[in-house]
Enzyme design. Structure first.
Site, PDB file in Angstrom:
ATOM      1  N   SER A 153      40.511  -1.708   4.732  1.00  0.00           N
ATOM      2  CA  SER A 153      40.002  -0.344   4.990  1.00  0.00           C
ATOM      3  C   SER A 153      38.533  -0.327   5.432  1.00  0.00           C
ATOM      4  O   SER A 153      37.779   0.557   5.043  1.00  0.00           O
ATOM      5  CB  SER A 153      40.215   0.546   3.762  1.00  0.00           C
ATOM      6  OG  SER A 153      41.603   0.720   3.531  1.00  0.00           O
ATOM      7  N   LEU A 182      45.774  -6.125  15.326  1.00  0.00           N
ATOM      8  CA  LEU A 182      46.469  -4.949  15.872  1.00  0.00           C
ATOM      9  C   LEU A 182      47.856  -4.763  15.257  1.00  0.00           C
ATOM     10  O   LEU A 182      48.510  -3.759  15.513  1.00  0.00           O
ATOM     11  CB  LEU A 182      46.563  -5.059  17.400  1.00  0.00           C
ATOM     12  CG  LEU A 182      45.215  -5.158  18.138  1.00  0.00           C
ATOM     13  CD1 LEU A 182      45.423  -5.085  19.654  1.00  0.00           C
ATOM     14  CD2 LEU A 182      44.238  -4.079  17.708  1.00  0.00           C
ATOM     15  N   LYS A 183      48.292  -5.730  14.465  1.00  0.00           N
ATOM     16  CA  LYS A 183      49.604  -5.662  13.787  1.00  0.00           C
ATOM     17  C   LYS A 183      50.701  -5.305  14.800  1.00  0.00           C
ATOM     18  O   LYS A 183      50.686  -5.803  15.917  1.00  0.00           O
ATOM     19  CB  LYS A 183      49.549  -4.671  12.621  1.00  0.00           C
ATOM     20  CG  LYS A 183      48.374  -4.943  11.679  1.00  0.00           C
ATOM     21  CD  LYS A 183      48.496  -4.220  10.370  1.00  0.00           C
ATOM     22  CE  LYS A 183      47.242  -4.422   9.550  1.00  0.00           C
ATOM     23  NZ  LYS A 183      47.332  -3.966   8.194  1.00  0.00           N
TER      24      LYS A 183
END
Ligand code: PEP
Length: 232
Positions: free
Chosen positions: A187, A7-8
């Site tokens: 990605s 989730l950074k």
């Protein structure tokens, strides 16, 4: 198939509560999911997913301003850690610090998700394997609770995932050196998860952007489980 959510620097304590509720309502006992929230959102609630730490300092506790040690992670039952993420390497984490973190995590018995990956110029120069081999020299590839995440830097947060052939080629190369589960990150999204999940040595995915919304993250798992259900 393992699904890891990084989730950074996203989600407050309140929004993570909602996020976790959606996951808990939809995950089943067979799902192998680990979520790495910001430290401030770690909680003591029992979840259907494991909680991991995006970072830590290799200490129990002590005079390390701004850092989090084992004593703090123990309080939340965290037993899974990311090490070597390119966004932390870019902030200056040296190979020496990564080695210290790895050694500390091994002693603690934590699950280690060790991230490796080349930048665009190394990739374009055809030096990817050589570069990754150097990064892998830093760690004990026989550690029982090791997962390796191949995350090409040029694919992280860019919307441009590596091709199936590129991922397959690199994961086969890493597989020659270790039996640790191998992940791909960079990605991953609902459009490419199907082809990535089909890659032979791909045991899971480390997902950033497409994991920040719980419903979208669950959608990735649905794509994979529907594929496998329809194949069996
Ligand atoms: C990551 O940061 O580990 C990552 C894979 O990010 P993204 O999915 O956004 O590329």
């Amino acid at each position: 198939m393992k699904f890891l959510a990084n989730l950074k620097c996203n989600h407050t304590r309140a929004s993570f509560r909602e996020y976790a509720k959606i996951l808990d309502e939809n995950l089943s006992a067979n799902d192998d999911v680990t979520v790495f929230p910001p430290f401030s959102a770690l909680d003591l609630v029992a979840h259907k997913f494991k909680l991991g730490a995006q970072n830590f300092y290799p200490c129990e506790s002590g005079a390390h301003t701004g850092e989090i040690g084992k004593a703090m992670l123990d309080e939340f039952g965290v037993k899974s850690v990311l090490i070597g993420h390119s966004e932390r390497r870019e902030l200056g984490e040296s190979e020496e610090l990564l080695r210290a973190k790895f050694g500390f995590a091994v002693k603690a018995g934590w699950q280690i998700v060790y991230c490796i990956g080349e930048n665009l110029s190394v990739n374009e120069a055809g030096r990817t394997k050589e570069f990754l081999a150097e990064q892998l020299k830093n760690i004990d590839l026989g550690y029982k609770r090791l997962l390796i995440a191949y995350e090409p830097i040029w694919a992280i947060g860019t919307g441009k995932s590596a091709s199936t052939e590129q991922i397959e080629n690199v994961l086969n190369f890493i597989r020659e050196q270790t039996s640790a589960p191998l992940l791909y990150g960079g990605s991953v999204n609902v459009a490419n998860i199907g082809r990535i999940a089909d890659i032979e040595n791909c045991d899971g995915v480390l997902v950033g952007t497409a994991s920040w919304d719980a419903t979208k993250f669950l959608e990735l798992m649905r794509v994979v489980s529907h594929r496998y259900t329809s194949l069996s």
